[in-house]
Design a protein around this motif. Structure first.
Motif, PDB file in Angstrom:
ATOM      1  N   LEU A 262      -0.148  -1.464  -4.137  1.00 16.57           N
ATOM      2  CA  LEU A 262       0.982  -0.868  -4.840  1.00 16.57           C
ATOM      3  C   LEU A 262       1.463  -1.705  -6.021  1.00 16.57           C
ATOM      4  O   LEU A 262       1.861  -1.142  -7.043  1.00 16.57           O
ATOM      5  CB  LEU A 262       2.144  -0.636  -3.859  1.00 16.57           C
ATOM      6  N   CYS A 317       6.266  -4.390  -0.548  1.00 19.94           N
ATOM      7  CA  CYS A 317       5.915  -2.980  -0.770  1.00 19.94           C
ATOM      8  C   CYS A 317       5.771  -2.209   0.534  1.00 19.94           C
ATOM      9  O   CYS A 317       5.429  -1.017   0.495  1.00 19.94           O
ATOM     10  CB  CYS A 317       4.606  -2.871  -1.563  1.00 19.94           C
ATOM     11  N   CYS A 336      -1.512   9.921  -2.676  1.00 20.06           N
ATOM     12  CA  CYS A 336      -0.396   9.015  -2.985  1.00 20.06           C
ATOM     13  C   CYS A 336       0.932   9.767  -3.043  1.00 20.06           C
ATOM     14  O   CYS A 336       1.894   9.294  -3.663  1.00 20.06           O
ATOM     15  CB  CYS A 336      -0.645   8.300  -4.315  1.00 20.06           C
TER      16      CYS A 336
END
Length: 362
Positions: A262, A317, A336
């Motif tokens: 990420l 993250c 995603c």
């Protein structure tokens, strides 16, 4: 289609995934690769004493490799042997030269380096993960040919490095270079600062323990000890991990660590993630604890891939992963989108064939 049960992971696999072992243990290829490849490293106990090899005897007319004072390795032929001195002196004739050069055996190397370093003492002992039967070289060549080729390369490099020689890793160069210790810096080889600070220019995940994160002093010492530049191709490289160019500002461990999916920061905890010996339930529980959604996984390989993907997310993250859809799209890339959204978003991976005909706003 017939199936078998792996004696390591206890999962059902088709027969074409069975490892061809002489001991007849039922082990899948995935477990064999994950458990055996890490064992295929040069024997460390012999590398410690390899720097003091027994005196090599050469004969008149034998082709050898001569290590010059500038570090270059040149082909030569033994034409004279003077045994009146200790150690014996050798008269060699370099390729293209007319005059005979006298030298000691410490500057001579056998031309067939690769075969000399693959002795039984150097070759590691690799055993079956189930019955502990020793696997022969012929078996390893049959079940793990790529790993065996890498082992042979590592054996050759270890043989050279134990004698103060390294090979340039640049493709097409591969020059042999004599290692000389760094001089003039006046610094100790051991870091005594006791601090675990991160340089401002480095990108390391906070999920890594403080003992794994190297300070500025450690990185400078690593560069002084392991950074080399080849005189032939002018390329810098690391003699530890053999990466080129040299990974300035990072140690070998930090450079090998994958980036967070990420944010891109290095995640040291993602190095050497192993799933062998863990049941599907254990993998599902650990992946769920990391924040991944395992409800869509139907096969073990999907669960293993998702678990390794979840480990490659740093702590900062982790909340983002908890709200992300972790399903795999038909094209092979990951969704995603937001977890729970139906249907999943189309693939957003640049260059994916499934994106043809999709209009993307920029």
């Amino acid at each position: 289609m017939e199936h078998f049960c792996c004696e390591v992971c206890s999962c059902m696999w088709p027969l074409d995934a069975l490892t061809d072992l002489d001991c007849y243990c039922s082990i899948c290829k995935a477990c064999s690769e994950e458990l055996l490849v890490p064992l295929m490293q040069p024997n460390a106990c012999t590398l410690a004493t390899a720097s003091m090899p027994a005196q090599q005897a050469y004969a008149v007319g034998q082709m050898v490799s001569y290590r010059g004072r500038d570090g270059r390795i040149l082909p030569a032929k033994v034409v004279l042997i003077d045994k009146s001195v200790e150690p014996a002196g050798y008269g060699i004739l370099l390729k293209g030269a007319v005059d005979i050069r006298f030298t000691e055996d410490t500057r001579l190397l056998p031309t067939d380096i690769s075969s000399s370093c693959q002795q039984a003492a150097w070759f590691p002992t690799v055993k079956c993960p189930k019955c502990a039967a020793v696997l022969t070289r012929a078996q390893l060549a049959r079940i793990l040919p790529d790993a065996l080729q890498q082992l042979d390369d590592d054996l050759t490099n270890s043989y050279l490095e134990a004698r103060g020689i390294i090979r340039c890793p640049t493709l097409g160069c591969e020059a042999l270079i004599e290692k000389l210790p760094a001089t003039g810096n006046g610094r100790s080889s051991d870091c005594t600062c006791g601090k675990a600070r991160v340089t401002s220019g480095s990108r390391l995940s906070s999920s890594s323990s403080s003992s794994s994160v190297k300070c500025t002093c450690c990185r400078e010492q690593h560069m002084q000890q392991h950074r080399y530049r080849c005189l032939l191709c002018s390329q810098s490289f690391c003699d530890g991990c053999r990466s080129t160019p040299y990974h300035e500002g990072l140690t070998c461990q930090e450079f090998a660590a994958p980036g967070c999916l990420l944010c891109g920061e290095k995640v040291l905890d993602a190095l050497g993630v192993s799933t062998a010996g863990r049941s599907n339930r254990q993998l599902q529980q650990e992946a769920t604890k990391l924040g991944a959604d395992c409800s869509w996984c139907l096969e073990r390989n999907e669960l293993v891939e998702l678990y390794k993907r979840a480990k490659q997310v740093c702590n900062s993250c982790r909340p983002g992963l908890s709200g992300m859809c972790c399903k795999k799209l038909p094209c092979g890339h990951w969704c995603c989108g937001v977890r729970g959204t139906q249907p999943c978003l189309p693939c957003l991976q640049p260059g994916c064939a499934s994106r043809v005909g999709i209009l993307v706003c920029t």
